[in-house]
Design an enzyme around this catalytic site. Structure first.
Site, PDB file in Angstrom:
ATOM      1  N   ASP A 160      12.457  -9.675  -5.504  1.00  0.00           N
ATOM      2  CA  ASP A 160      13.909  -9.836  -5.604  1.00  0.00           C
ATOM      3  C   ASP A 160      14.591  -8.881  -4.623  1.00  0.00           C
ATOM      4  OD1 ASP A 160      15.907 -11.047  -8.064  1.00  0.00           O
ATOM      5  OD2 ASP A 160      16.730  -9.499  -6.752  1.00  0.00           O
ATOM      6  N   ILE A 161      15.629  -9.381  -3.971  1.00  0.00           N
ATOM      7  CA  ILE A 161      16.347  -8.583  -2.960  1.00  0.00           C
ATOM      8  C   ILE A 161      17.102  -7.410  -3.597  1.00  0.00           C
ATOM      9  CG2 ILE A 161      18.572  -9.818  -2.961  1.00  0.00           C
ATOM     10  CD1 ILE A 161      18.379  -9.929   0.092  1.00  0.00           C
ATOM     11  N   HIS A 186      14.245 -20.465 -10.964  1.00  0.00           N
ATOM     12  CA  HIS A 186      13.383 -19.320 -10.653  1.00  0.00           C
ATOM     13  C   HIS A 186      13.089 -18.543 -11.922  1.00  0.00           C
ATOM     14  CE1 HIS A 186      17.619 -18.262 -10.101  1.00  0.00           C
ATOM     15  NE2 HIS A 186      17.307 -17.060 -10.575  1.00  0.00           N
TER      16      HIS A 186
HETATM   17  P1  5GP Z   1      19.841 -15.390 -11.251  1.00  0.00           P
HETATM   18  O1  5GP Z   1      21.023 -14.549 -11.603  1.00  0.00           O
HETATM   19  O2  5GP Z   1      20.253 -16.662 -10.535  1.00  0.00           O
HETATM   20  O3  5GP Z   1      18.921 -15.646 -12.400  1.00  0.00           O
HETATM   21  O4  5GP Z   1      18.985 -14.539 -10.249  1.00  0.00           O
HETATM   22  C1  5GP Z   1      19.068 -14.648  -8.867  1.00  0.00           C
HETATM   23  C2  5GP Z   1      18.273 -13.500  -8.286  1.00  0.00           C
HETATM   24  O5  5GP Z   1      17.987 -13.794  -6.944  1.00  0.00           O
HETATM   25  C3  5GP Z   1      19.022 -12.183  -8.314  1.00  0.00           C
HETATM   26  O6  5GP Z   1      18.221 -11.225  -9.011  1.00  0.00           O
HETATM   27  C4  5GP Z   1      19.200 -11.825  -6.834  1.00  0.00           C
HETATM   28  O7  5GP Z   1      19.071 -10.465  -6.583  1.00  0.00           O
HETATM   29  C5  5GP Z   1      18.100 -12.636  -6.163  1.00  0.00           C
HETATM   30  N1  5GP Z   1      18.391 -13.108  -4.824  1.00  0.00           N
HETATM   31  C6  5GP Z   1      19.523 -13.774  -4.408  1.00  0.00           C
HETATM   32  N2  5GP Z   1      19.430 -14.106  -3.110  1.00  0.00           N
HETATM   33  C7  5GP Z   1      18.212 -13.651  -2.684  1.00  0.00           C
HETATM   34  C8  5GP Z   1      17.550 -13.705  -1.420  1.00  0.00           C
HETATM   35  O8  5GP Z   1      18.045 -14.228  -0.417  1.00  0.00           O
HETATM   36  N3  5GP Z   1      16.310 -13.135  -1.350  1.00  0.00           N
HETATM   37  C9  5GP Z   1      15.718 -12.559  -2.441  1.00  0.00           C
HETATM   38  N4  5GP Z   1      14.503 -12.048  -2.280  1.00  0.00           N
HETATM   39  N5  5GP Z   1      16.324 -12.510  -3.653  1.00  0.00           N
HETATM   40  C10 5GP Z   1      17.558 -13.031  -3.766  1.00  0.00           C
END
Ligand code: 5GP
Ligand code: ZN
Length: 113
Positions: A29-30, A99
């Site tokens: 995760d970024i 994800h």
């Molecule tokens: P959600 O809130 O949708 O469940 O989680 C999305 C996750 O994706 C977040 O933890 C965010 O930090 C991560 N994320 C968003 N864009 C990117 C990206 O371009 N690369 C990576 N490695 N992680 C990302």
């Protein structure tokens, strides 16, 4: 389509993959919320759990099995970890490509809210 996770799957967004097969990829995760924060993502664009069909049952199982293997490989399986899949606005989903979050390496609090 401007989906960041499709970008990672296709290589349009360069990233170091921790795991890759025909069905899923895994990468860090970024913006990590724990010392280990890995995302396991289907290679096809499925926007959320709400799009899953009965035929996708084995895909969800595969996401979980790959995550367990990664927790072992990264050395935090024994101490414990959490998996989470956020769905939709109220579920806290920000990226509309399914994800699974794998979090470990610190004491996670017991609150799910
Ligand atoms: P959600 O809130 O949708 O469940 O989680 C999305 C996750 O994706 C977040 O933890 C965010 O930090 C991560 N994320 C968003 N864009 C990117 C990206 O371009 N690369 C990576 N490695 N992680 C990302
Ligand atoms: Zn996508």
């Amino acid at each position: 389509m401007d989906c960041p996770f499709c970008g990672i799957v296709t290589g349009r967004i360069p990233s170091k993959l921790l795991y890759q097969d025909d069905l899923v990829v895994a990468f860090r995760d970024i913006s990590p919320q724990a010392p280990h924060h890995i995302l396991v993502v289907p290679t096809t664009h499925i926007s959320s759990l709400n799009e899953m069909k009965a035929k996708d049952e084995s895909l969800i199982g595969h996401l979980v099995v790959v995550a367990i293997d990664l927790a072992r490989r990264e050395g935090f399986a024994e101490n414990g970890y959490r998996m989470a899949i956020n769905c939709g606005r109220e579920g806290g989903q920000a990226v509309p490509h399914l994800h699974l979050h794998l979090l470990g390496g610190r004491q996670l609090n017991s609150s799910l809210g």
